[in-house]
Design a protein around this motif. Structure first.
Motif, PDB file in Angstrom:
ATOM      1  N   LEU A  34       2.899   2.857  -3.321  1.00 38.18           N
ATOM      2  CA  LEU A  34       2.291   1.894  -2.401  1.00 38.18           C
ATOM      3  C   LEU A  34       0.768   1.971  -2.467  1.00 38.18           C
ATOM      4  O   LEU A  34       0.084   0.947  -2.516  1.00 38.18           O
ATOM      5  CB  LEU A  34       2.780   2.168  -0.975  1.00 38.18           C
ATOM      6  CG  LEU A  34       2.275   1.239   0.115  1.00 38.18           C
ATOM      7  CD1 LEU A  34       2.674  -0.200  -0.174  1.00 38.18           C
ATOM      8  CD2 LEU A  34       2.817   1.685   1.466  1.00 38.18           C
ATOM      9  N   ARG A  37      -0.528   0.231  -5.572  1.00 34.72           N
ATOM     10  CA  ARG A  37      -0.462  -1.233  -5.455  1.00 34.72           C
ATOM     11  C   ARG A  37      -1.529  -1.789  -4.536  1.00 34.72           C
ATOM     12  O   ARG A  37      -2.116  -2.822  -4.817  1.00 34.72           O
ATOM     13  CB  ARG A  37       0.912  -1.662  -4.966  1.00 34.72           C
ATOM     14  CG  ARG A  37       1.960  -1.562  -6.033  1.00 34.72           C
ATOM     15  CD  ARG A  37       3.237  -2.199  -5.573  1.00 34.72           C
ATOM     16  NE  ARG A  37       4.197  -2.223  -6.654  1.00 34.72           N
ATOM     17  CZ  ARG A  37       5.403  -2.711  -6.534  1.00 34.72           C
ATOM     18  NH1 ARG A  37       5.797  -3.205  -5.384  1.00 34.72           N
ATOM     19  NH2 ARG A  37       6.216  -2.704  -7.558  1.00 34.72           N
ATOM     20  N   LEU A  38      -1.760  -1.113  -3.415  1.00 37.80           N
ATOM     21  CA  LEU A  38      -2.723  -1.626  -2.444  1.00 37.80           C
ATOM     22  C   LEU A  38      -4.168  -1.339  -2.819  1.00 37.80           C
ATOM     23  O   LEU A  38      -5.052  -2.155  -2.552  1.00 37.80           O
ATOM     24  CB  LEU A  38      -2.437  -1.035  -1.054  1.00 37.80           C
ATOM     25  CG  LEU A  38      -1.164  -1.488  -0.370  1.00 37.80           C
ATOM     26  CD1 LEU A  38      -0.923  -0.693   0.903  1.00 37.80           C
ATOM     27  CD2 LEU A  38      -1.207  -2.982  -0.080  1.00 37.80           C
ATOM     28  N   CYS A  39      -4.422  -0.188  -3.411  1.00 36.00           N
ATOM     29  CA  CYS A  39      -5.797   0.242  -3.653  1.00 36.00           C
ATOM     30  C   CYS A  39      -6.268   0.036  -5.082  1.00 36.00           C
ATOM     31  O   CYS A  39      -7.477   0.021  -5.338  1.00 36.00           O
ATOM     32  CB  CYS A  39      -5.944   1.715  -3.270  1.00 36.00           C
ATOM     33  SG  CYS A  39      -5.530   2.036  -1.548  1.00 36.00           S
ATOM     34  N   ASP A  96       3.365  -3.170   9.962  1.00 33.64           N
ATOM     35  CA  ASP A  96       3.205  -3.170   8.511  1.00 33.64           C
ATOM     36  C   ASP A  96       1.742  -3.388   8.136  1.00 33.64           C
ATOM     37  O   ASP A  96       1.220  -2.733   7.239  1.00 33.64           O
ATOM     38  CB  ASP A  96       4.079  -4.247   7.859  1.00 33.64           C
ATOM     39  CG  ASP A  96       5.553  -3.895   7.862  1.00 33.64           C
ATOM     40  OD1 ASP A  96       5.904  -2.758   8.250  1.00 33.64           O
ATOM     41  OD2 ASP A  96       6.363  -4.762   7.482  1.00 33.64           O
ATOM     42  N   GLY A  97       1.077  -4.294   8.846  1.00 37.93           N
ATOM     43  CA  GLY A  97      -0.335  -4.562   8.571  1.00 37.93           C
ATOM     44  C   GLY A  97      -1.213  -3.357   8.858  1.00 37.93           C
ATOM     45  O   GLY A  97      -2.104  -3.026   8.068  1.00 37.93           O
ATOM     46  N   SER A 100      -0.521  -0.719   6.174  1.00 43.50           N
ATOM     47  CA  SER A 100      -1.192  -1.078   4.921  1.00 43.50           C
ATOM     48  C   SER A 100      -2.684  -0.791   5.009  1.00 43.50           C
ATOM     49  O   SER A 100      -3.278  -0.272   4.059  1.00 43.50           O
ATOM     50  CB  SER A 100      -0.960  -2.556   4.586  1.00 43.50           C
ATOM     51  OG  SER A 100       0.390  -2.783   4.271  1.00 43.50           O
ATOM     52  N   VAL A 103      -3.258   2.932   4.620  1.00 43.36           N
ATOM     53  CA  VAL A 103      -3.153   3.357   3.219  1.00 43.36           C
ATOM     54  C   VAL A 103      -4.403   2.939   2.452  1.00 43.36           C
ATOM     55  O   VAL A 103      -4.993   3.741   1.721  1.00 43.36           O
ATOM     56  CB  VAL A 103      -1.879   2.791   2.556  1.00 43.36           C
ATOM     57  CG1 VAL A 103      -1.855   3.076   1.059  1.00 43.36           C
ATOM     58  CG2 VAL A 103      -0.627   3.364   3.227  1.00 43.36           C
ATOM     59  N   GLN A 104      -4.851   1.710   2.634  1.00 47.72           N
ATOM     60  CA  GLN A 104      -6.036   1.241   1.925  1.00 47.72           C
ATOM     61  C   GLN A 104      -7.279   2.049   2.298  1.00 47.72           C
ATOM     62  O   GLN A 104      -8.150   2.257   1.460  1.00 47.72           O
ATOM     63  CB  GLN A 104      -6.266  -0.240   2.192  1.00 47.72           C
ATOM     64  CG  GLN A 104      -5.241  -1.103   1.489  1.00 47.72           C
ATOM     65  CD  GLN A 104      -5.360  -2.560   1.847  1.00 47.72           C
ATOM     66  OE1 GLN A 104      -5.433  -2.920   3.024  1.00 47.72           O
ATOM     67  NE2 GLN A 104      -5.370  -3.404   0.839  1.00 47.72           N
ATOM     68  N   LEU A 168       4.115  -7.212  -2.549  1.00 43.79           N
ATOM     69  CA  LEU A 168       4.918  -6.087  -2.057  1.00 43.79           C
ATOM     70  C   LEU A 168       6.097  -6.624  -1.278  1.00 43.79           C
ATOM     71  O   LEU A 168       5.954  -7.505  -0.442  1.00 43.79           O
ATOM     72  CB  LEU A 168       4.072  -5.207  -1.148  1.00 43.79           C
ATOM     73  CG  LEU A 168       2.833  -4.604  -1.794  1.00 43.79           C
ATOM     74  CD1 LEU A 168       2.036  -3.854  -0.743  1.00 43.79           C
ATOM     75  CD2 LEU A 168       3.225  -3.675  -2.899  1.00 43.79           C
ATOM     76  N   ALA A 172       6.195  -1.276   3.231  1.00 36.27           N
ATOM     77  CA  ALA A 172       5.762  -0.455   4.369  1.00 36.27           C
ATOM     78  C   ALA A 172       6.907  -0.138   5.288  1.00 36.27           C
ATOM     79  O   ALA A 172       7.916  -0.695   5.321  1.00 36.27           O
ATOM     80  CB  ALA A 172       4.660  -1.168   5.138  1.00 36.27           C
TER      81      ALA A 172
END
Length: 172
Positions: A34, A37-39, A96-97, A100, A103-104, A168, A172
């Motif tokens: 994850l 993918r996000l970063c 979820d937001g 995310s 994580v970012q 995605l 999450a």
């Protein structure tokens, strides 16, 4: 998927399994996927980080890489500790937001030399600290252009370093 892995980890802890015994491993793996993918959109495998246009290199690692020497991927926030914090976010009811965004904000990788990696791990291998790299005398900077591979090939980088994130589903 991370929410399921976090719940499984907690169930395993309840019956006496430990994180070192493997209870946290699925959550760690999913957080790593994850986070990539996000970063690091467009990065298809963590081992290709050195070719990503926003990869963070220490000055020593960049010089080593350009000389064709080996560089090592380091989680700036130790991965197990970050996974535990991510599980706490889920347990606290993060949307979820929000998850995310967490994580970012916290999933960061850097490329270091073996000597830098060893020095960093000797000082702090397992705790999250905002100055973890600085405490080991390491600074990292993004490289905003395509780097030649150690083998001499130049990776294909879209104009303006504009990778499109992979959508995605249930991440999450």
């Amino acid at each position: 998927m991370f929410r399921l892995a976090a719940a499984l980890r907690n169930q395993m802890l309840e019956v006496g399994f430990t994180d070192n015994g493997g209870a946290i491993h699925s959550a760690e793996r999913i957080l790593n996927i994850l986070g990539l993918r996000l970063c690091y959109p467009g990065l298809n495998h963590i081992n290709n980080l050195r070719n990503h246009p926003s990869a963070l290199f220490s000055a020593e690692a960049l010089a080593a890489y350009r000389a064709g020497e080996q560089v090592f991927i380091e989680h700036i926030s130790p991965h197990r500790a970050l996974t535990r914090l991510a599980i706490e976010q889920v347990e606290a009811g993060a949307s979820d937001g929000d998850f995310s965004a967490f994580v970012q904000a916290h999933f960061k990788l850097a490329l270091l030399t073996r000597a830098e990696t060893d020095r960093l791990n000797k000082i702090n291998r397992s705790r999250i600290a905002h100055d973890r790299l600085q405490a080991a005398g390491i600074t990292v900077e993004p490289i905003s252009h395509a780097l030649p591979n150690a083998g001499g090939d130049t990776p294909a980088v879209p104009p303006n370093n504009s990778f499109k994130p992979t959508p995605l589903r249930g991440a999450a």
